[in-house]
Design an enzyme around this catalytic site. Structure first.
Site, mmCIF file in Angstrom:
data_model
loop_
_atom_site.group_PDB
_atom_site.id
_atom_site.type_symbol
_atom_site.label_atom_id
_atom_site.label_comp_id
_atom_site.label_asym_id
_atom_site.label_seq_id
_atom_site.Cartn_x
_atom_site.Cartn_y
_atom_site.Cartn_z
ATOM 1 N N TRP A 1 -10.736 -51.313 47.507
ATOM 2 C CA TRP A 1 -10.022 -50.178 48.106
ATOM 3 C C TRP A 1 -9.653 -49.140 47.052
ATOM 4 C CZ3 TRP A 1 -5.952 -52.534 52.004
ATOM 5 C CH2 TRP A 1 -6.664 -53.184 53.030
ATOM 6 N N LYS B 1 -13.130 -47.580 51.265
ATOM 7 C CA LYS B 1 -13.641 -48.876 50.828
ATOM 8 C C LYS B 1 -14.939 -48.645 50.070
ATOM 9 C CE LYS B 1 -11.343 -52.049 53.841
ATOM 10 N NZ LYS B 1 -11.240 -52.319 55.249
#
Ligand code: ADP
Length: 544
Positions: free
Chosen positions: A444, A439
């Protein structure tokens, strides 16, 4: 109103009976643990499986008892499976690559009563035996002449154990929902968890796996499952091959390039299956020796992502079609397979490859969806990624003895722990394990995609990407690579290679070269170990 059709129970041993009757002379070839290559057929396997069933019954093994196996893929192991299942006992595959403490935990948690093991593991069993009080009999899968001289209590050679038993012994009668097999997942979080297959789920899964656009096996095929029977049922091969009447070749303890190549060529194997690390070694061996595999038509790659370069090498250089598959122990294990749909089969090869690197689409019998953190279903647009959930008749609904309840949601939707996208054609792409995803600044980054591209560099044998703490972005990617023997690459060359192939903000902040990347007992990159090793690593971008 109910239908008026027969209630023919889906029992696993019916598969071996069918094989004995209609494909009885079809060969089953094993590289025996004693050394030589041995040949038998489905007729003999079925008869000897009944002897195993009788011998276990004489011993007092009853419906629901667990019988463990610690063994390579061989005909004897298959006989044992069918014999155990045929009396309603449960074959429990132990993975010898686990640490002794894990094996002790798993065997005791399962409550195993008998252990069938290969002589290769005699030393291991000797060390484990005092810690396995529930095991009444240790059966070494060999004959009296090869019985190892080990200090194991209640030890008997398999051939002695089944000698004198009845090869017409009648299978026991029970419901198709009866438990049949047990396999623990490696449990990277918490203790290992047992997946308890039923006869019905195993038979249905074999039907699912055998479909033409799944494994597509036929009686004319010759299959070599490199994937061990202790890794998620050898991906159903021990059921699908006899169901279809395909010849089965079992590699025993020797999985190196030379030994595999000898069997693949000598036995004219047309289809094989294993995790990418096995193929990495085999492709290296083929390159080194200049050998080819003229009979091989298809290779199934699963258990971890198949890199594009690997797929391309198999297909372009060796003329072997790759079927990329995804699954997990909890799914018996098949979830998706990357066979080409008609519109994609018409695309130019480079575009087809874009689909082959995806994990594939589910066969009938597997449902799947992706959801966000609030469990809302996400669009099937190939872009949205979320947690992958699945259900079906061969998907677990709970773990043995009630472990890991959190994974099982309402309406049986099982949370795979994978993060994925699903495109409009139904092809699913795993972007990460939920626990491995990076992250960065709230977004992501897919570690698997970067790894797949990195191994396309000609000097790179293997690559792993892990998240490293970063003061500004929370986490940034670190690329860890292993060079191919004798080849060289620099940090700058690696970054230049990735540049333009991945989004700018996915670019690793640094590259480290290591001698080897650790793997789990089922052949996956051990990200946890890498994260520990590089826990204190300081990225050059993390200025003080
Ligand atoms: P374990 O977790 O015990 O090693 P499994 O073999 O059940 O055992 O692992 C399943 C996991 O392996 C999946 O959830 C997924 O993360 C990974 N996996 C399996 N096949 C693939 C694939 N083709 N691409 C990427 N990941 C895969």
């Amino acid at each position: 109103m109910l239908g008026l059709m027969q209630d023919w129970p889906l029992l696993v041993h019916k598969i071996i009976d069918h094989a004995a009757l209609y494909h009885g002379g079809r060969e089953v070839v094993s590289r025996s643990v004693e050394g030589p290559i041995v040949r038998t057929d489905y007729r003999a396997i079925a008869a000897r499986a009944r002897k195993v069933a009788h011998a276990l019954d004489r011993l007092g093994i009853r419906l629901g008892d667990r019988v463990a196996t610690l063994a390579w893929n061989t005909a004897r192991h298959i006989e044992a499976w069918y014999g155990i299942a045929g009396i309603g006992a449960i074959y429990h595959t132990l993975n010898p690559r686990l640490f002794p403490d894990q094996l002790v935990y798993i065997a005791n948690h399962a409550g195993d009563k008998v252990l069938f093991f290969d002589a290769t593991f005699a030393g291991l069993v000797e060390a484990l035996a005092p810690r396995l009080p529930g095991i009444e009999l240790f059966v070494c899968l060999t004959d009296a002449a090869h019985l190892p001289k080990a200090n194991i209590p209640n030890l008997v050679a398999y051939e002695e154990f089944i000698a004198g038993a009845d090869d017409h012994f009648a299978w026991k009668e029970f419901d198709e929902h009866t438990a049949c097999g047990l396999c623990y997942t490696s449990g990277t979080t918490g203790n290992p968890k047992g997946v308890l297959y039923s006869h019905r789920s195993n038979v249905l899964h074999a039907f699912i796996a055998g479909q033409a656009d799944a494994m597509g096996l036929r009686a004319v095929d010759c299959v070599l499952p490199v994937v061990p029977m202790f890794h998620a049922n050898a991906w159903a091969m021990a059921f699908v091959a006899p169901m279809i009447g395909a010849k089965l070749v079992l590699p025993g303890a020797r999985l190196d390039g030379d030994s595999l190549c000898e069997l693949l060529t000598g036995e004219k194997v047309t289809m094989t299956a294993a995790v990418p690390t096995v193929w990495l070694a085999l492709l290296h061996y083929l390159e080194k020796t200049g050998k080819t595999l003229p009979d091989m038509k298809r290779v199934l790659i699963g258990g971890a992502a198949a890199p594009r370069a690997m797929i391309e090498t198999f297909e372009k250089k060796y003329g072997i079609a790759v079927v990329h598959a995804w699954g997990m122990t909890e799914m018996s294990p098949l979830g998706t397979l990357g066979t080409l749909k008609p519109a994609i089969a018409e695309l130019p090869y480079e575009r087809q490859l874009d689909y082959k690197v995806k994990q594939g689409h589910p066969p009938f019998g597997v449902e799947m969806k992706i959801v966000d953190d609030d469990d809302r279903e996400l669009p099937r647009d190939g872009r949205a990624f979320g947690r992958l959930k699945v259900r079906g008749p061969a998907v677990a609904k709970a773990y043995f003895r009630g472990e890991g309840e959190g994974a099982f949601g309402p309406d049986d939707w099982f949370d795979t722990g994978d993060v994925a996208t699903i495109d409009a054609d139904g092809y699913m792409t795993i972007t990460d394990r939920a626990k491995d995803v990076i992250k960065s600044g709230g977004e992501w980054i897919s570690t698997i995609e970067i790894e797949n591209i990195a191994v396309g560099h000609p000097a790179i044998a293997e690559a792993a990407v892990i998240g490293i703490a970063h003061p500004k972005w929370d986490e940034r990617p670190l690329l860890v690579v292993v060079l191919k023997p004798g080849l060289h690459a620099t940090r700058e060359e690696m970054l230049a290679y990735l540049s333009g192939r991945i989004a700018r903000w996915w670019m690793p902040d640094d590259v480290v070269f290591v001698d080897a990347i650790p793997h789990t007992a089922t052949g996956k990159i051990q990200k946890m170990a890498l994260r520990e090793r590089f826990g204190q690593y300081r990225l050059p971008t993390a200025a003080a």
